[in-house]
Design a protein around this motif. Sequence first.
Motif, PDB file in Angstrom:
ATOM      1  N   GLY A  16       1.027  -1.321  -0.086  1.00  0.00           N
ATOM      2  CA  GLY A  16      -0.407   0.234  -0.054  1.00  0.00           C
ATOM      3  C   GLY A  16       1.229   1.574   0.478  1.00  0.00           C
ATOM      4  N   GLY A  18       4.131   1.351  -1.448  1.00  0.00           N
ATOM      5  CA  GLY A  18       4.381   1.630  -2.609  1.00  0.00           C
ATOM      6  C   GLY A  18       3.347   2.410  -3.280  1.00  0.00           C
ATOM      7  N   ILE A  19       2.417   1.896  -3.317  1.00  0.00           N
ATOM      8  CA  ILE A  19       1.213   2.009  -4.279  1.00  0.00           C
ATOM      9  C   ILE A  19       0.948   4.196  -3.939  1.00  0.00           C
ATOM     10  N   LEU A  20       1.232   4.514  -2.522  1.00  0.00           N
ATOM     11  CA  LEU A  20       1.340   5.758  -2.650  1.00  0.00           C
ATOM     12  C   LEU A  20       2.065   6.895  -3.378  1.00  0.00           C
ATOM     13  N   MET A  22       2.777   6.023  -6.208  1.00  0.00           N
ATOM     14  CA  MET A  22       3.419   5.974  -7.731  1.00  0.00           C
ATOM     15  C   MET A  22       2.787   7.724  -8.107  1.00  0.00           C
ATOM     16  N   PRO A  23       2.837   7.732  -9.755  1.00  0.00           N
ATOM     17  CA  PRO A  23       2.603   9.404  -9.843  1.00  0.00           C
ATOM     18  C   PRO A  23       0.947   8.793 -10.188  1.00  0.00           C
ATOM     19  N   GLU A  24       0.009  10.212 -10.265  1.00  0.00           N
ATOM     20  CA  GLU A  24      -0.835  10.238 -10.779  1.00  0.00           C
ATOM     21  C   GLU A  24      -1.454  10.438 -12.260  1.00  0.00           C
ATOM     22  N   LYS A  25      -2.129   9.218 -12.712  1.00  0.00           N
ATOM     23  CA  LYS A  25      -2.349   8.966 -13.979  1.00  0.00           C
ATOM     24  C   LYS A  25      -3.333  10.350 -14.512  1.00  0.00           C
ATOM     25  N   THR A  27      -4.689   9.809 -17.439  1.00  0.00           N
ATOM     26  CA  THR A  27      -6.094   9.443 -18.461  1.00  0.00           C
ATOM     27  C   THR A  27      -7.332   8.902 -17.970  1.00  0.00           C
ATOM     28  N   GLU A  28      -6.667   8.821 -16.427  1.00  0.00           N
ATOM     29  CA  GLU A  28      -7.937   9.151 -15.490  1.00  0.00           C
ATOM     30  C   GLU A  28      -8.782  10.021 -15.518  1.00  0.00           C
ATOM     31  N   GLN A  32     -15.809  13.258 -18.514  1.00  0.00           N
ATOM     32  CA  GLN A  32     -17.743  12.747 -19.912  1.00  0.00           C
ATOM     33  C   GLN A  32     -18.259  13.587 -20.501  1.00  0.00           C
TER      34      GLN A  32
ATOM     35  N   TYR B  70       0.088  -2.365 -10.004  1.00  0.00           N
ATOM     36  CA  TYR B  70       1.527  -2.403 -10.282  1.00  0.00           C
ATOM     37  C   TYR B  70       1.348  -2.588 -11.515  1.00  0.00           C
ATOM     38  N   TYR B  73       1.421   0.587 -13.858  1.00  0.00           N
ATOM     39  CA  TYR B  73       2.523   1.240 -13.349  1.00  0.00           C
ATOM     40  C   TYR B  73       3.691   0.898 -13.374  1.00  0.00           C
ATOM     41  N   GLU B 161     -12.514   9.610  -7.382  1.00  0.00           N
ATOM     42  CA  GLU B 161     -12.873  11.104  -7.991  1.00  0.00           C
ATOM     43  C   GLU B 161     -14.015  11.728  -6.768  1.00  0.00           C
ATOM     44  N   ARG B 166      -6.951  11.363  -3.703  1.00  0.00           N
ATOM     45  CA  ARG B 166      -6.444  11.426  -5.094  1.00  0.00           C
ATOM     46  C   ARG B 166      -5.882   9.517  -5.327  1.00  0.00           C
ATOM     47  N   THR B 168      -4.001   7.295  -5.407  1.00  0.00           N
ATOM     48  CA  THR B 168      -3.486   6.245  -4.876  1.00  0.00           C
ATOM     49  C   THR B 168      -3.379   6.370  -2.790  1.00  0.00           C
ATOM     50  N   PHE B 172      -4.825   2.746  -0.804  1.00  0.00           N
ATOM     51  CA  PHE B 172      -3.771   3.158   0.877  1.00  0.00           C
ATOM     52  C   PHE B 172      -4.725   2.901   1.800  1.00  0.00           C
ATOM     53  N   ILE B 175      -6.005  -0.314   1.930  1.00  0.00           N
ATOM     54  CA  ILE B 175      -5.589  -1.383   2.527  1.00  0.00           C
ATOM     55  C   ILE B 175      -5.689  -1.307   3.806  1.00  0.00           C
TER      56      ILE B 175
END
Lengths: 207, 197, 175
Positions: A16, A18-20, A22-25, A27-28, A32, B70, B73, B161, B166, B168, B172, B175
């Motif tokens: 978790g 690690g997820i924190l 991650m860069p923001e995407k 495309t997400e 709409q 992951y 990513y 959203e 965010r 991420t 977190f 989890i």
Amino acid sequence: MNKKYLLLAGIAISLGIGILFMPEKNTEKQVQPEQLLAAINDPSRFLSTDDITDRLVKKDPALMLIDVRPATQFSAFSIPGAVNFPIDSLLTASIQDMLNQKEMDKVFFSSSDLTSDQAWIICKRMGLKRIYVLEGGVNKWFNTIVKAVKPAETAPAEAMELYQFRMAACQHFFGSREMGANPVATAEKKEVRVVKKASGDKTGGGC
Amino acid sequence: MVGPLIPMGVIPETWNNVIALLLGGGFGFALEASGFSSSRKIMGTFFGYDFVVLRVFFTAAVTAMTGILYFDYMGWMDASMLYINPYYVMSAIVGGIIMGMGFALGGFCPGTSFCGIAIGKIDAMFFTAGLFIGVFIFSELYPLFEGMYNSRNLGGVKIYELLGMRETVFAFLLIVAAVGMFYGAGFVEKKVRKVEY
Amino acid sequence: MAKNKRDGTFYINPYLGGVLLGLVLFGTYYITGRGLGASGAVKSTVVTAVHAVAPSHADENKYYSKFLSDDVSPMSNWLVFEVLGILAGGFLSGTIYGRLKLKVEHSPKITSKRRLIAALAGGLLFGIGSQFARGCTSGAALSGMAVLSASGIITMMAIFGSAYLFSWIFKKLWI
């Protein structure tokens, strides 16, 4: 048994963490189509030239004026304090980073409304917040602020105040009215924002 | 190989049904082996004597979510191509409440009732028969529900959203919440009197 | 433990089960780009059955006709094969752990008949609810949570919240 669960919980939480990182995407965050249509029909994205001028004079730190015209036109004449992001370079990573400042009001402008509105739609679709269009673009700004027409003597007091505000702003930007009258002549003067004479009149002409 | 494989055209569509059988097999095995073929074991979550549903459900959701994040990513998978159920505000909540009531009465959900059938549970067969009747009733009365069914569509919106978070950070927190719930569940299980089933 | 494995009381560790299920779910997303499901297969079957019995009625009904197209039979739906897989996988696990037995499982406080009526009613409600929510516990809630979709998480909370409430109302059926 308990130690095993502690280990599992540790693994889960470190994944978790690690997820924190991650860069923001981007495309997400696509908007709409329905929402985009509603936003396009909403005129509140247009800011008037007077509104922008007032904020420029007050040196609003949250204001980011973006000229989307080609670099040649920008260097010939633009609104003082604006930055130049030509529309065909809008999607490059460095400019995206600049636009992705949440606390800034991003105001697009071009010669008229046309190109700036296209830039606005592109950014809206990418989910950017606080983006606006300068109504009428640099031409209208020039005509209303730099070439402000003195109202008739019989005009209401508000019109006179507006005129004085525009005059003051123009002096603020260009030092004197005569210099502002010719856009080509002011081109070199753009960076020189020395005259602070307007500060006294600002309260009188403030919106 | 960048996933998702079938939408990307890596695996031809003709393999679709074979893959469906295999994945369904894994799904059914995992459910049955965890004890989801027993309605009284499932209902333990609501009375506090057996939290197997909570544990399996949240472990599975967190595992899959972590895997997707992951892989996305690392660039092994394009998460933006994954199908997101559209969120119809009213319809989702009303449907959930009706399903919860059915859960409390029947003790199964559709997936677990198929597992129950596989090992010969007659109550699971009745539950599944009820499912067919329920879907039939809904379809026949659809004009009555159509307004609510189609109202307030927010599209394939993600939960973070809606919350303005965010992705991420939300992942977190999910989890951490899951681990916290597992800890709490063990605590409750010790306090509640065991039920034999 | 090995001795007890086949008497039907052995279940794998719930966290192991969860990780297994999570990997299957992840694999499903990785391969097909969609989540797992179960109620969708029921819907496909109902649509096919109604279409076979009364084709004109199915075409007229707005709901059935959404899922009917000329070239593809709704029965050849992905989810139908997936459900056949669930049955096979469940049967395999039941064989390994010795749980294959035709029986009605119910609380000692109620009769088999009552349990079956409750199961039928529960299934009926679940069938209706899953159509409203566009998926059931697997299709909407579990798969939705894996991709953090709003509909999945809201539906999950609605299902478990309402099930918690109603399970105390129907407590006598269970304990």
